[in-house]
Design an enzyme around this catalytic site. Structure first.
Site, mmCIF file in Angstrom:
data_model
loop_
_atom_site.group_PDB
_atom_site.id
_atom_site.type_symbol
_atom_site.label_atom_id
_atom_site.label_comp_id
_atom_site.label_asym_id
_atom_site.label_seq_id
_atom_site.Cartn_x
_atom_site.Cartn_y
_atom_site.Cartn_z
ATOM 1 N N LYS A 1 64.801 8.093 28.938
ATOM 2 C CA LYS A 1 63.384 8.301 28.588
ATOM 3 C C LYS A 1 63.291 9.400 27.541
ATOM 4 O O LYS A 1 63.877 10.471 27.730
ATOM 5 C CB LYS A 1 62.598 8.729 29.837
ATOM 6 C CG LYS A 1 62.598 7.690 30.940
ATOM 7 C CD LYS A 1 61.465 6.732 30.755
ATOM 8 C CE LYS A 1 61.407 5.744 31.920
ATOM 9 N NZ LYS A 1 60.421 4.699 31.677
ATOM 10 N N ASP B 1 63.554 4.925 25.751
ATOM 11 C CA ASP B 1 62.209 4.490 26.160
ATOM 12 C C ASP B 1 61.214 5.619 25.961
ATOM 13 O O ASP B 1 61.278 6.637 26.658
ATOM 14 C CB ASP B 1 62.228 4.050 27.630
ATOM 15 C CG ASP B 1 60.902 3.414 28.034
ATOM 16 O OD1 ASP B 1 59.987 3.323 27.182
ATOM 17 O OD2 ASP B 1 60.784 3.004 29.206
ATOM 18 N N GLU C 1 62.213 1.470 23.130
ATOM 19 C CA GLU C 1 61.122 0.814 23.847
ATOM 20 C C GLU C 1 59.817 1.543 23.562
ATOM 21 O O GLU C 1 59.745 2.765 23.719
ATOM 22 C CB GLU C 1 61.449 0.935 25.336
ATOM 23 C CG GLU C 1 61.157 -0.269 26.151
ATOM 24 C CD GLU C 1 61.766 -0.109 27.540
ATOM 25 O OE1 GLU C 1 63.013 -0.114 27.658
ATOM 26 O OE2 GLU C 1 61.000 0.033 28.492
ATOM 27 N N ASP D 1 56.774 -2.772 25.703
ATOM 28 C CA ASP D 1 56.724 -2.717 27.162
ATOM 29 C C ASP D 1 55.264 -2.517 27.609
ATOM 30 O O ASP D 1 54.606 -3.465 28.039
ATOM 31 C CB ASP D 1 57.626 -1.573 27.653
ATOM 32 C CG ASP D 1 57.671 -1.474 29.158
ATOM 33 O OD1 ASP D 1 57.029 -2.292 29.821
ATOM 34 O OD2 ASP D 1 58.345 -0.577 29.694
ATOM 35 N N LYS E 1 58.384 -6.665 32.831
ATOM 36 C CA LYS E 1 58.358 -6.121 34.195
ATOM 37 C C LYS E 1 57.746 -7.225 35.052
ATOM 38 O O LYS E 1 56.531 -7.246 35.304
ATOM 39 C CB LYS E 1 57.494 -4.865 34.228
ATOM 40 C CG LYS E 1 58.123 -3.661 33.529
ATOM 41 C CD LYS E 1 57.170 -2.487 33.589
ATOM 42 C CE LYS E 1 57.875 -1.157 33.463
ATOM 43 N NZ LYS E 1 58.542 -0.949 32.188
HETATM 44 MG MG LIG Z 1 59.509 1.124 29.288
#
Ligand SMILES: [Mg+2]
Length: 334
Positions: A146, A175, A203, A228, A252
């Site tokens: 992240k 991400d 992402e 995303d 997801k």
């Molecule tokens: Mg993501």
């Protein structure tokens, strides 16, 4: 099926072993609901609702309210289906109920892939520098980190150190959770382009409302960009496809709505996707693996990307990752 069904549900709440830092804020607990259908023959169908409200899904409270109004006794399979047909605003429920009813007619769930098929989630920040080794030892070859949680110069310095340490053959997914501004996104992408192909993708560098800027970034840099947060529902996924997104789609599945409709879309349109976890129990997790395997069989020529699912080490040993779902269910008895 004309047989009567019983319906039960049990909520769960799991503390993360370590607070999950994202640019949406800190996440300390995963809450969700396990669903169970049973028929007179003793066949069971388990499903899972794993909402993610800051991605635009229903809340846990809304999902619980929905479950409470489903009768405990249902006349048959199709009355069960109609009982929860009207819920486009409850995508996590839609997923959970569809999976539960489908599981009622197929009782073996043992597909498990090797860890090299799952990306391992690193902690955000400098902690990633020491955390990758244990994931590598477990067999992960793709890692997810992240970004956007510290100043860009600091994070780029960590990235350089991480790339020096990672063995060749390791891939990194970054991400940003939509948390970068345009200038910072340029910094990141420029830096990633200079790392060759070791960065599999970034992402959601910019927030969903900056779709045109995301398109421009995708044209300008070699490092692929994945959407995303932009595509949290199947309708949003379709909209972005028809507006010309040719990059990667992070799916997801547990919060996207109906898995069968998702499958149809993937079969009909040539998108490049990554199936990704929202920290489900073993029940949701197995549904994601099943979906991946089904899609791979239906679309053998589609790009193969490892699943965004190396997340189990973030959750406690509380029995909810148990592949014995009856045992998992018993754990939730209060
Ligand atoms: Mg993501």
């Amino acid at each position: 099926m004309a047989e009567p069904l019983t319906f039960e549900f049990r909520p769960y709440r799991r503390p993360f072993r370590q607070t999950l830092k994202t640019s949406h804020g800190n996440w300390t607990h995963r809450e969700g609901i396990i669903l169970k259908f049973a028929d007179p023959q003793g066949r069971t169908g388990f499903g899972e609702i794993a909402p993610l409200p800051w991605f635009g899904t229903e809340t846990q409270a809304q999902a619980l309210a929905f479950c409470r109004q489903i009768p405990h006794q249902l006349a048959n399979h199709s009355s069960a289906q109609t009982a929860f047909e009207i819920m486009p605003t409850l995508p996590a429920c839609k997923f959970g109920f569809e999976i539960a009813l489908r599981n009622l007619s197929c009782d073996i769930h043992c597909a498990e892939l090797e860890n090299r098929h799952y990306s391992g989630l690193l902690p955000a920040g400098e902690a990633a520098l020491s955390a990758w080794t244990s994931l590598w030892a477990m067999g992960h070859r793709t890692f997810k980190w992240k970004i956007g949680v510290a100043p860009v110069a600091v994070e780029l310095a960590w990235l350089s150190r991480l790339m020096e340490q990672l063995p060749l053959g390791a891939k990194l997914r970054l991400d940003a959770n939509g948390g970068l501004d345009e200038l910072t996104a340029h910094h990141w992408l420029d830096h990633c382009d200079r790392l060759g192909h070791r960065i599999e993708f970034i992402e959601q560098p910019l927030p969903p409302h900056q779709f045109n800027d995301l398109l421009k970034l995708a044209k300008r840099y070699h490092t692929p960009i994945a959407l995303d947060e932009s595509i949290t529902t199947l309708d949003q996924l379709k909209t972005h496809y028809f507006r010309g997104w040719q990059g990667i789609y992070v799916i997801k599945a547990a919060i996207l709505g109906s898995p069968s409709q998702l499958k149809h879309f993937c079969v009909d349109y040539p998108i490049d996707w990554v199936i990704s976890s929202v920290f489900e129990t073993d029940i949701g997790r197995q549904a994601l693996i099943d979906l991946t395997i089904e899609l791979a069989m239906l679309l053998p020529d589609a790009p193969h990307r490892v699943l965004g699912m190396g997340t189990q080490q973030w959750l406690p040993n509380d029995g909810l990752d148990d592949p014995d779902w009856e045992a998992l269910w018993r754990r939730l008895r209060d």
